[in-house]
Motif scaffolding. Sequence first.
Motif, PDB file in Angstrom:
ATOM      1  N   LYS A 235     -11.974  19.196  56.870  1.00 48.09           N
ATOM      2  CA  LYS A 235     -12.135  18.109  55.919  1.00 48.09           C
ATOM      3  C   LYS A 235     -11.678  18.565  54.540  1.00 48.09           C
ATOM      4  O   LYS A 235     -11.934  19.704  54.129  1.00 48.09           O
ATOM      5  CB  LYS A 235     -13.599  17.647  55.853  1.00 48.09           C
TER       6      LYS A 235
ATOM      7  N   ARG B   9      -2.211  12.835  57.677  1.00 52.28           N
ATOM      8  CA  ARG B   9      -2.752  11.464  57.745  1.00 52.28           C
ATOM      9  C   ARG B   9      -4.072  11.371  56.988  1.00 52.28           C
ATOM     10  O   ARG B   9      -4.296  10.437  56.218  1.00 52.28           O
ATOM     11  CB  ARG B   9      -2.965  11.051  59.202  1.00 52.28           C
ATOM     12  N   ASP B  10      -4.964  12.336  57.232  1.00 52.11           N
ATOM     13  CA  ASP B  10      -6.296  12.282  56.646  1.00 52.11           C
ATOM     14  C   ASP B  10      -6.240  12.338  55.125  1.00 52.11           C
ATOM     15  O   ASP B  10      -7.021  11.679  54.444  1.00 52.11           O
ATOM     16  CB  ASP B  10      -7.138  13.438  57.181  1.00 52.11           C
ATOM     17  N   SER B  11      -5.319  13.126  54.586  1.00 52.32           N
ATOM     18  CA  SER B  11      -5.199  13.273  53.130  1.00 52.32           C
ATOM     19  C   SER B  11      -4.435  12.113  52.492  1.00 52.32           C
ATOM     20  O   SER B  11      -4.447  11.973  51.268  1.00 52.32           O
ATOM     21  CB  SER B  11      -4.492  14.584  52.786  1.00 52.32           C
TER      22      SER B  11
ATOM     23  N   TYR C 272      -2.635  15.705  61.551  1.00 51.47           N
ATOM     24  CA  TYR C 272      -3.968  15.166  61.264  1.00 51.47           C
ATOM     25  C   TYR C 272      -4.280  15.277  59.768  1.00 51.47           C
ATOM     26  O   TYR C 272      -4.761  14.319  59.139  1.00 51.47           O
ATOM     27  CB  TYR C 272      -5.029  15.911  62.072  1.00 51.47           C
TER      28      TYR C 272
ATOM     29  N   GLY D 104     -13.096  11.297  53.553  1.00 55.80           N
ATOM     30  CA  GLY D 104     -13.153  10.540  54.798  1.00 55.80           C
ATOM     31  C   GLY D 104     -14.346  10.846  55.670  1.00 55.80           C
ATOM     32  O   GLY D 104     -14.399  10.415  56.829  1.00 55.80           O
ATOM     33  N   ASP D 105     -15.329  11.592  55.156  1.00 56.68           N
ATOM     34  CA  ASP D 105     -16.496  11.929  55.974  1.00 56.68           C
ATOM     35  C   ASP D 105     -17.757  11.783  55.122  1.00 56.68           C
ATOM     36  O   ASP D 105     -18.313  12.740  54.599  1.00 56.68           O
ATOM     37  CB  ASP D 105     -16.394  13.355  56.511  1.00 56.68           C
TER      38      ASP D 105
ATOM     39  N   TYR E 154      -8.325  21.996  52.575  1.00 53.18           N
ATOM     40  CA  TYR E 154      -9.060  21.574  53.762  1.00 53.18           C
ATOM     41  C   TYR E 154      -9.874  22.740  54.291  1.00 53.18           C
ATOM     42  O   TYR E 154      -9.387  23.860  54.369  1.00 53.18           O
ATOM     43  CB  TYR E 154      -8.089  21.044  54.825  1.00 53.18           C
TER      44      TYR E 154
END
Length: 509
Positions: A163, A95-97, A92, A364-365, A154
Amino acid sequence: MTGIGLWNIARDTPNESAVVDPDGRIVTYGELAAEADRIGGGLQALGLVPGDTVAMLLPNGADLLAVEFATLETGLYSVPLNWHLTATEIAYILRDSGAKAFVAHERFAETAVAAAAEAGVPALFAVGEVPGFQSLAKLGGPLGERTSGALMVYTSGTSGRPKGVRRPLTGSDPYAVPPVSLWFFGLFKLKPFDGHVHLCCSPLYHTAVMNFAVISLQFGHPVVVMDRWDPHEMLRLIERHRVTHSHMVPTQFRRLLALPEKVRTGYDLSSMRVMIHGAAPCPQEVKRRMLDWWGPVVVEYYAASEGGGTLITAADWLVRPGSVGRAWPGSRVRVLDPDGDEAPAGRPGTVYLQMGEATFEYLGDEEKTKQSWRGRMFTVGDIGYLDDDGYLFLCDRKSDVIITGGVNVYPAEIEGELAAHPAVADVAVFGIPHEEWGEEIKAVVEPAPGVTAGSELSVELLAFLSGRLAKFKLPRSIDYTDELPRDPNGKLYKRLLRDPYWAGRQRAI
């Protein structure tokens, strides 16, 4: 005189010790800088450009620090990964980074392979043997553009998915030590060189731990690295390397204090100039015992990965026990009520911080980022109050506050009192559902070695608390566990204890 900064020190005194690895191997400044250059050039040869991300699943040591400095001189974001996470959790973050490269150690091979397959990272490199990963030792190329990168850690994910805390890149010269580093270490009276030696005794995937190690190296302070923390080994290393400063958490204090008296007094710790602690609330009894043992070198700070904070010396803490200090120079602290107005002195509210004009986003948030900011100030959800002199006292995390019968109860207060009992090694307090009151107070205790858990101990602990806390703050039940779910930096994953009670229900917080 040798200039500060890794590469300047490597140029002028390449044979000076930079890192003492967990196995005792000494890596010089020249060797560390050359490794960073090689890896940085290799990442550029792969096509990575400023703003791209490199993820690292590496244990504490010179390999991790070499990759970190490689990103810092090539304008890349580095994401050090918590190696306690599962493959799915790591995937996760990959992908998120938007990680363009992933460097893993063979110790974590199984997890790394599964995470990489799930996330689809373009470039994979290994320290040691990891199936499907290329050897990091073969990565290389001439260095091109040099521009400062940044750490993107994170958040721990104690509630919800983690996040990344991402700051804008500065475009500055990576070989010049940022003024903020001089200012920050100056808070603790840490000067460049000056015979300093830093002991890194927590995982480098934590923001503060990485920052203290990196700045120490930039200042010419050799860094002695522990792989897995052990209280006895820590004392040995302090004496062996004449360590002058380190960064710890209250959980480590507890374990040091639990050592036999003969062990605790058997080492020469006189080289210590400042022992910095933060990251989690420190029970007053624990802090007092550390001050009795180590003296005024124990300095506490409160800060967040996101920036800003407070600091309190040992002398000030003894006058205001329980405080985490006043805002450090250049920072600002406010406590606001639910309407966004300034809370009066002594009245709890949401703690907001500001550090100059610094800014950040939760990658991303957008909504989480927006909710965290109020003007130029941000909050991480802590509840606290200021006294008349501007000293901050923390109550708890907003998400941990228990509302029982319409009254707010702060678990940290109860935990601090329980921690003072000699039969308690560690403790967590949280709210569980109650049909009439909304929530009732539950305590989970990790007994001290040799202590028998059970109803007799519960009676003893509740009697102990009854003389220290109001009746409505007393736990209605106490459970026992062999070990509370904490990460190596002391952060308690309270949700793992609390969430099963709330399955299918909605908390008011």
